[in-house]
Design a protein around this motif. Sequence first.
Motif, mmCIF file in Angstrom:
data_model
loop_
_atom_site.group_PDB
_atom_site.id
_atom_site.type_symbol
_atom_site.label_atom_id
_atom_site.label_comp_id
_atom_site.label_asym_id
_atom_site.label_seq_id
_atom_site.Cartn_x
_atom_site.Cartn_y
_atom_site.Cartn_z
ATOM 1 N N GLU A 48 0.815 -1.209 -0.232
ATOM 2 C CA GLU A 48 0.043 -0.083 -0.108
ATOM 3 C C GLU A 48 0.860 1.233 -0.034
ATOM 4 O OE1 GLU A 48 -2.231 -0.406 3.491
ATOM 5 O OE2 GLU A 48 -0.760 0.597 4.613
ATOM 6 N N SER A 49 0.220 2.234 -0.220
ATOM 7 C CA SER A 49 1.014 3.702 -0.323
ATOM 8 C C SER A 49 0.216 4.816 -0.351
ATOM 9 C CB SER A 49 1.893 3.446 -1.648
ATOM 10 O OG SER A 49 2.969 4.723 -1.688
ATOM 11 N N TYR A 50 0.774 5.961 -0.452
ATOM 12 C CA TYR A 50 -0.022 7.045 -0.537
ATOM 13 C C TYR A 50 0.370 8.066 -1.660
ATOM 14 C CZ TYR A 50 4.206 8.612 1.740
ATOM 15 O OH TYR A 50 5.536 9.052 2.129
ATOM 16 N N GLY A 51 -0.601 9.080 -1.993
ATOM 17 C CA GLY A 51 -0.285 9.986 -3.023
ATOM 18 C C GLY A 51 1.038 10.326 -3.467
ATOM 19 N N TYR A 52 1.813 11.148 -2.613
ATOM 20 C CA TYR A 52 2.749 11.745 -2.799
ATOM 21 C C TYR A 52 4.061 10.735 -2.980
ATOM 22 C CZ TYR A 52 7.238 14.418 -2.348
ATOM 23 O OH TYR A 52 8.518 14.997 -2.445
ATOM 24 N N SER A 88 -7.484 5.341 6.050
ATOM 25 C CA SER A 88 -6.778 6.729 6.348
ATOM 26 C C SER A 88 -6.089 6.352 7.830
ATOM 27 C CB SER A 88 -8.044 8.064 6.605
ATOM 28 O OG SER A 88 -8.376 8.333 5.580
ATOM 29 N N ARG A 89 -4.935 6.750 8.070
ATOM 30 C CA ARG A 89 -4.338 6.733 9.045
ATOM 31 C C ARG A 89 -3.535 8.187 9.284
ATOM 32 N NH1 ARG A 89 -1.588 1.437 7.352
ATOM 33 N NH2 ARG A 89 0.003 2.734 6.617
ATOM 34 N N GLY A 107 0.433 13.923 12.870
ATOM 35 C CA GLY A 107 -0.730 14.766 13.371
ATOM 36 C C GLY A 107 -1.864 14.946 12.363
ATOM 37 N N ARG A 108 -1.657 14.488 11.084
ATOM 38 C CA ARG A 108 -2.755 14.542 9.921
ATOM 39 C C ARG A 108 -3.348 13.551 9.609
ATOM 40 N NH1 ARG A 108 -0.034 17.734 5.422
ATOM 41 N NH2 ARG A 108 -2.298 17.563 4.607
ATOM 42 N N LEU A 109 -4.325 13.224 8.854
ATOM 43 C CA LEU A 109 -4.709 11.868 8.261
ATOM 44 C C LEU A 109 -4.073 11.817 6.960
ATOM 45 C CD1 LEU A 109 -8.740 11.623 9.101
ATOM 46 C CD2 LEU A 109 -6.626 10.444 10.118
ATOM 47 N N ARG A 110 -3.596 10.597 6.651
ATOM 48 C CA ARG A 110 -2.953 10.274 5.252
ATOM 49 C C ARG A 110 -3.863 9.262 4.617
ATOM 50 N NH1 ARG A 110 3.334 9.200 4.864
ATOM 51 N NH2 ARG A 110 3.408 11.438 4.585
ATOM 52 N N LYS A 111 -4.128 9.413 3.484
ATOM 53 C CA LYS A 111 -5.067 8.159 2.655
ATOM 54 C C LYS A 111 -3.923 7.323 2.095
ATOM 55 C CE LYS A 111 -9.402 8.306 0.384
ATOM 56 N NZ LYS A 111 -10.125 9.210 -0.427
#
Length: 109
Positions: free
Chosen positions: A28-32, A66-67, A71-75
């Motif tokens: 799994e991964s996130y956008g950036y 989302s995790r 301090g921010r939610l990352r999808k």
Amino acid sequence: MNGGDCLDVQLKKGVLEAAVLASLSKHESYGYKIISDLSPYIEISESTLYPILRRLEEMGCLTTKSREHNGRLRKYYQITVKGKQRLREFVYDIREIQVVYDYIIKEGL
């Protein structure tokens, strides 16, 4: 815009979708992170990536969760069984197309 331009857009769209699925095929991964993983191979921006991710999710090729991160939610995006099947189909199709490209290059030059 001529017919060739439409084909180019559709082909690039399919290639970008397959590249995103391939980048998620191992983990799994996130956008950036997806953008940075793909950047050595293909140019893709956030404004291009996120509609692709939404479309793949709507098609059932990806799931999201989302995790919290700093301090921010990352999808995070994860490929599904359907997404893996779509990627396999793309690889099969591209192999068929490669035969035609090889012919065009051989005969056209």
